[in-house]
Design an enzyme around this catalytic site. Structure first.
Site, mmCIF file in Angstrom:
data_model
loop_
_atom_site.group_PDB
_atom_site.id
_atom_site.type_symbol
_atom_site.label_atom_id
_atom_site.label_comp_id
_atom_site.label_asym_id
_atom_site.label_seq_id
_atom_site.Cartn_x
_atom_site.Cartn_y
_atom_site.Cartn_z
ATOM 1 C CG PHE A 1 -2.031 -0.980 1.144
ATOM 2 C CD1 PHE A 1 -3.055 -0.812 0.226
ATOM 3 C CD2 PHE A 1 -2.064 -2.085 1.982
ATOM 4 C CE1 PHE A 1 -4.089 -1.726 0.143
ATOM 5 C CE2 PHE A 1 -3.095 -3.006 1.901
ATOM 6 C CZ PHE A 1 -4.113 -2.828 0.983
ATOM 7 C CB VAL B 1 16.395 -4.379 -1.375
ATOM 8 C CG1 VAL B 1 17.439 -3.466 -0.745
ATOM 9 C CG2 VAL B 1 15.722 -3.699 -2.548
ATOM 10 C CD GLU C 1 -10.638 -8.875 9.419
ATOM 11 O OE1 GLU C 1 -11.200 -7.783 9.274
ATOM 12 O OE2 GLU C 1 -9.531 -9.136 8.917
ATOM 13 C CB ALA D 1 -4.551 -0.642 4.226
#
Lengths: 449, 449
Positions: free
Chosen positions: A32, A97, A188, A341
């Protein structure tokens, strides 16, 4: 070969050449935060390179749906190249990276180096097992597509093995699911496992009744969703109870072995025999946070997050920014902004705009998070929402949650597909993506049997 | 526990108990043939056990779409339990059959034994590399979901690596895709890779032009789709040419090494440098065919398929049937019936009905294949169809292909989703499921970066 592009092309094993114009912005991570930063630079005179070791952007808030067979991985993923196709000042490279050289202003890839003028680190967080890294194998966490398909396989395989179990004790252990951590992910996940057992799989077995499954949600704090207001924790708890999820608060995990989870509550120590244990308890900053600390003396918080200045830059390095879950952005309560987010997207957008403003010689200001509310979903038509003045629960919150999540999904096809999956799942309580994938044990080479 | 079910429940490591009533029918394999047999026994007074080491039925004809990012695995899969939920005389068990004991009439599982009165073997075929099993690693075939996601990752990674390639030779090798075998799978796969390169990925890269990709389809016979009529081979070849696929017929593979494929044509030996090599050239019967031969003296054909009598039973064993791709059912031309879904479904249904008829004391007849035609698809709106009297190509054949394939997909949600994916893909030439999954190289434990 596209004309004129060759001079920007780079070696896989040698130095990666500088951009053809303007400051070179390197963004590590296409989540995000990184994606928002890249997009905010769309009309800037910069040459952006977005590095990710995945070729897709992942909508992590719906990962628990993949882990429970409600959605397919591709439904919540969008190829980064497709997302950024029309933004001609961005190139996307599949690369890992491994190090940063702040003196030379280069990122070091597994297979080369790449110079930057501005570096935006947005590589997020991984699981954290505190002093018990050995728990990871037994209690996987949920951060990647591979995590989600692994967890999906474990949950479904537990029911399959229960159908074939020799005795009742073994069967009950196979039908016991422990979820550790009752933040939004844990809530959830536990809710979705409850739904799977109570509704979706209900008539699928002959020897076991999936409704006999025991789902236990463990939380160290005194309530579920401890970062939410307490009324919402209450609402979440009763929604969970309706799905058959047992909630155990004020409870800490002492040990996890092959057969059982040992818990400590104020009342003493207890054990649960459980074949499936899922981890939603702790995260820590990705490895590049520690790399940055070593290379620049950057400060990390207790979760390995990089402490940033109020413009999301690294103190002493105005050319390095850290955004999203990997950043520790100070708040009045010392907790730092939450790893969600909206924070990541706002920080990414902010840093993109700040780079643009600096190039234009405009004054810049500090980052301010605009909290638009918190949401968590429990099962198929229940959720809790905290929008500041407005707080609501149940069906209305669920519709809001659905709307917001689908609105933010990148890519048209995904949105339509997810909506259909949801509509179908809502009507039938079906979960179509119930696949156990990966090479099964005993599979020979070549021939299937 | 569901009441009364316990007596039918069985050990994972001990003998699996007999059915509670009637003859026990054990079906190994939940593909087209096995599933059709189970369904044909719906109203029979038998106790059916369907064994599969996967928990889903796979619609293999669309697997090439998963391998090229057009569909998700769950779109072409249906959980076996869900498919057979309402058929109460069937239990589904996730299990791997490792051996057969025809004297005791038991199948031997990895973790137990299971008695049968009637055994239906429908475990299909795997890849066959003839005298070169070492080619498998370099040139994967396409039979399973795992194969498809592996191939998808290889194709997409080749483009990703080309974007970062240091020099033109390396880049061209990365952009070269060799598909070995021009039967329906090879033709569909090559066509889909052509589409991916020419249209879907066209604007996604900065340093390479995916349209420069070279796709070479290799066939030993003198035309593509050698089992089809020659007009259709011609049509397929021109459709492939429009997608930029080079076809090389009368060509055999001599060697495959890390960098190149060595080919022998009537004109001599040539080499192609190619990073990606895909195998669609040969199949052989699954391991249970060989097991059956060893245990019963059953005859195998050159592809390891079990030669069956004209009622699909094993000669000398009227209680054992072999159906689908694993069976060699004699034809006038000695080729045997082709290994395609319609043959498998018709044989499965036939054997189910035959078992029912025998129980009822009715007379039974031999199996007769009703050829309703052959179809193959090339790219997004081209196909060839041979329906006996009717033969057509291009758009009309493609619509027919689409209709038939979606009609046969098991499960409502799948059908709608696949149709939407297709409509969206048709309009945008997009392929939304372009994920490279599996742990990337260099990924640390715990933390993501």
């Amino acid at each position: 070969m596209r004309e004129g592009a060759e001079d920007r092309v780079t070696g896989t094993s040698s130095e990666i050449s500088p951009a053809s114009y303007g400051p070179r912005v390197v963004i590590a991570g296409g989540g995000f935060a990184g994606l928002a930063a890249a997009r905010a630079l769309a009309r800037a005179a910069v040459d952006v390179t977005l590095l990710d070791r995945r070729n897709y952007h992942l909508f992590q808030p719906l990962l628990y749906q993949v882990a429970t067979g409600g959605l397919s991985p591709a439904d919540i993923s969008a190829p980064l190249r497709a997302v950024l196709r029309r933004q001609h000042n961005v190139r996307v490279l599949l690369a890992t990276v491994v190090d940063i050289d702040p003196q030379k202003r280069q990122v070091i890839l597994e297979d080369g180096r790449m110079p930057y003028d501005v570096l935006v680190l947005a590589t997020g967080v991984g699981h954290h097992y505190f002093a018990h890294p050995e728990w990871e194998r037994r209690a996987p966490g949920l951060k990647t597509i591979e995590d989600a398909t692994e967890i999906r396989g474990r949950i479904l395989r537990a029911f399959e093995n229960a159908e074939r179990a020799a005795d009742g004790t073994e069967r009950q252990a196979l039908l016991t699911f422990v979820v550790i951590g009752a933040g939004p992910t844990g809530v959830e996940l536990a809710g979705a496992v409850g739904e799977l057992a109570r509704f979706t799989l209900r008539r699928d077995f002959r020897a076991v009744d999936p409704r006999a499954a025991r789902i236990v949600l463990i939380e160290g704090a005194d309530r579920v969703l401890p970062s939410y207001r307490s009324e919402l924790s209450e609402a979440a708890r009763s929604s969970l109870a309706r799905l058959g999820v047992e909630v155990s608060t004020d409870t800490r995990v002492e040990a996890i072995d092959e057969r059982r989870v040992t818990l400590r509550t104020p009342a003493g120590v207890s054990e649960i025999e459980a074949a499936t244990v899922l981890w939603a308890a702790g995260v820590k900053g990705s490895r590049l946070g520690a790399v940055l600390a070593r290379r620049t003396g950057a400060e990390l918080d207790g979760h390995g997050r990089v402490k940033v200045a109020n413009d999301c830059s690294l103190p002493g390095h105005e050319e390095i920014f850290v955004v999203g879950d990997l950043a520790y952005f100070a708040t009045a309560d010392d907790e730092g902004l939450p790893g969600i987010a909206p924070v990541a997207m706002q920080q990414g957008r902010f840093v993109g705009k700040l780079i643009r403003d600096r190039l234009a010689g405009r004054r810049t200001r500090g980052f301010r998070y605009r909290n638009r509310g918190s949401l968590a979903v429990i099962g198929r038509a229940a959720a809790v929402a905290d929008l500041g003045a407005l707080r609501f629960t149940g069906y209305a919150a669920w519709i809001l949650w659905l709307f917001i999540h689908i609105m933010y999904l990148v890519g048209f096809a995904n949105r339509v597909l997810v909506l259909i999956q949801w509509a179908h799942g809502y009507l039938t309580r079906g979960r179509g993506a119930r696949l156990i994938t990966g090479r099964p044990a005993g599979m020979g080479e070549g021939a299937d049997d």
